[in-house]
Design an enzyme around this catalytic site. Structure first.
Site, PDB file in Angstrom:
ATOM      1  CB  THR A  57      -0.921  -0.006   1.232  1.00  0.00           C
ATOM      2  OG1 THR A  57      -1.785  -1.124   1.121  1.00  0.00           O
ATOM      3  CG2 THR A  57      -1.739   1.257   1.349  1.00  0.00           C
ATOM      4  CE1 TYR A  70      -6.061   0.480   0.173  1.00  0.00           C
ATOM      5  CE2 TYR A  70      -4.114  -0.398  -0.911  1.00  0.00           C
ATOM      6  CZ  TYR A  70      -4.932  -0.332   0.185  1.00  0.00           C
ATOM      7  OH  TYR A  70      -4.652  -1.064   1.302  1.00  0.00           O
ATOM      8  CB  SER A 103       2.556  -7.918   1.578  1.00  0.00           C
ATOM      9  OG  SER A 103       1.525  -7.733   2.538  1.00  0.00           O
ATOM     10  CB  THR A 136       0.634  -3.491   6.506  1.00  0.00           C
ATOM     11  OG1 THR A 136      -0.680  -3.499   5.936  1.00  0.00           O
ATOM     12  CG2 THR A 136       1.275  -2.123   6.357  1.00  0.00           C
ATOM     13  CG  ASP A 137      -2.607  -7.402   4.010  1.00  0.00           C
ATOM     14  OD1 ASP A 137      -3.269  -7.604   2.976  1.00  0.00           O
ATOM     15  OD2 ASP A 137      -2.879  -6.515   4.842  1.00  0.00           O
ATOM     16  CE  LYS A 209      -2.815  -4.662   8.563  1.00  0.00           C
ATOM     17  NZ  LYS A 209      -2.866  -4.754   7.073  1.00  0.00           N
ATOM     18  CD  GLU A 331      -5.921 -26.012  28.620  1.00  0.00           C
ATOM     19  OE1 GLU A 331      -5.779 -24.807  28.388  1.00  0.00           O
ATOM     20  OE2 GLU A 331      -6.930 -26.658  28.317  1.00  0.00           O
TER      21      GLU A 331
HETATM   22  N1  DGL Z   1      -2.610  -5.361  -0.212  1.00  0.00           N
HETATM   23  C1  DGL Z   1      -2.199  -5.218   1.171  1.00  0.00           C
HETATM   24  C2  DGL Z   1      -0.674  -5.456   1.273  1.00  0.00           C
HETATM   25  O1  DGL Z   1       0.033  -5.169   0.315  1.00  0.00           O
HETATM   26  C3  DGL Z   1      -2.546  -3.868   1.665  1.00  0.00           C
HETATM   27  C4  DGL Z   1      -2.107  -3.632   3.046  1.00  0.00           C
HETATM   28  C5  DGL Z   1      -0.999  -2.613   3.132  1.00  0.00           C
HETATM   29  O2  DGL Z   1       0.034  -2.682   2.422  1.00  0.00           O
HETATM   30  O3  DGL Z   1      -1.142  -1.767   4.003  1.00  0.00           O
HETATM   31  O4  DGL Z   1      -0.234  -5.929   2.323  1.00  0.00           O
END
Ligand code: DGL
Length: 374
Positions: A57, A70, A103, A136-137, A209, A331
């Protein structure tokens, strides 16, 4: 012809107007008051920082309608560098694009290519630190994979953003600015791979995250941040006390692929069918995102014990619960069933460590030792 030029310059002006409000305020970076833990930009030649882009992103652009939608990985690394004023004051910058993907599509082949490239760059005297821009994913997974296979003390900093580059108040430029400041900081050396986002610095091992859309999404829920950074001024917290980078037994040298490790999510009435399906499809390791302290239905436990003992599949019990530790022999009798308890590692991090562990051994007791040491 004149008309066309006019409309192009109007479009460009509109785009700049859109971008400029999102850039960090243009005030010069004032020298922070030096106090305990703060590092002040040292005088002398600027650090040489290379930006390695993978997409995400931070390089994303919204569609024409300006709607929420986007496309990740639209802009190239040169655009990212150009989009942040004063970035060049922090370090001598260069950049390259390894891939340009969202990602969610990150994969083992890119990890191996990226890790090899990162190690080659860090071995060069022309590189003092690296920033890797990333979606970020799966940022936490790539960061931890690099944390285990990078063979240098030089800073490696992953940076992403939650809003695309064309958004109002895009967070990418500030995150990239802070990421370069950390990568250029001598105090960042030897701290392992770091993640810089939303004015915080996190150790790759600890960060995850925790919100689907907020800019304040990355946290280290069990151990807290590795530091804070605000317009380039850094305050460090205690370094990670576990093995990373040069201290690990793992290397990507000679690796053509990584062992397949699948994550299975536990829930009420969990069936063992997916356990059997994963093994049939070649999984050499399984990570269970268990309920509570890494638990699941008895039927699933019995099936996992069977695939471990009859097929040598490595089984790691992690948890879908975001904080706390998965304890060994609490457990569930891990000793008897040949399971590994993940400790602090959430399912995605446990998967990364198990993939690399399986390049060394499939013996549960040796894998458990790794989970206890890393
Ligand atoms: N498509 C997601 C990625 O590239 C969007 C999340 C991001 O980059 O913030 O991880």
């Amino acid at each position: 012809m004149k008309m066309r030029r006019q409309s192009l310059s109007r479009t460009l002006a509109a785009l700049l107007a859109l971008l400029l409000p999102t850039l960090p305020s243009a005030q010069p970076v004032t020298k922070p008051a030096v106090s305990a833990g703060k590092s002040q930009a040292k005088q002398g030649p600027k650090a040489k920082v290379r930006i390695v882009a993978t997409g995400g992103t931070i390089a994303g652009a919204q569609g024409d309608s300006g709607s929420y939608g986007y496309k990740s990985g639209t802009f190239k690394v040169e655009d990212l560098i150009q989009g942040v004023p004063h970035l060049e004051k922090l370090a001598t910058l260069s950049g390259e694009q390894v891939v340009n993907i969202g990602s969610q599509d990150m994969n083992d082949a890119v990890w191996l290519k990226l890790a090899s490239r990162v190690n080659a760059l860090l071995a060069s005297p022309d590189v003092d630190g690296l920033v890797v821009t990333h979606g970020t994913d799966t940022l936490e997974e790539t960061a931890y994979f690099l944390d285990l296979v990078v063979k240098s003390d030089k800073p490696v900093v992953l940076v992403g953003s939650m809003r695309p580059a064309t958004a109002v108040s895009a967070d990418g430029p500030a995150n990239l600015y802070n990421g370069v400041a950390v990568a250029a900081s001598p105090e960042a050396r030897g701290r392992g791979v770091l993640v810089v986002i939303n004015d915080e610095i996190h150790a790759a091992r600890n960060v995850t995250k925790m919100n689907t859309t907020n800019v304040e999404t990355f946290h280290s829920p069990n151990r807290g941040p590795a530091g804070l950074v605000n317009t380039g001024a850094i305050t460090w917290m205690d370094p990670v006390d576990r093995k990373h980078t040069k201290a690990t037994e793992f290397s990507v040298k000679g690796l053509e692929s990584l062992p397949r490790v699948d994550i299975l999510y536990a829930h009420a009435n969990m069936s063992p069918d997916l356990i059997e399906a994963a093994v049939e499809h070649g999984a050499q390791g399984l990570v269970i995102a268990g309920v509570g302290d890494g638990n699941m239905t008895q039927e699933s436990i019995d099936t996992l014990e069977k695939v471990q003992k009859e097929h040598g599949v490595a089984v790691v019990r992690s948890s879908r619960v975001p904080t706390g530790l998965v304890l060994r022999d609490n457990e569930i009798n891990d000793d008897q069933k040949g399971f590994v308890a993940s400790g602090e590692f959430n399912p995605p991090k446990a998967r990364v460590l198990l993939q690399l562990a399986l390049t060394k051994t499939c013996r549960p007791e040796r894998i458990q030792r790794m989970f206890d040491e890393y």
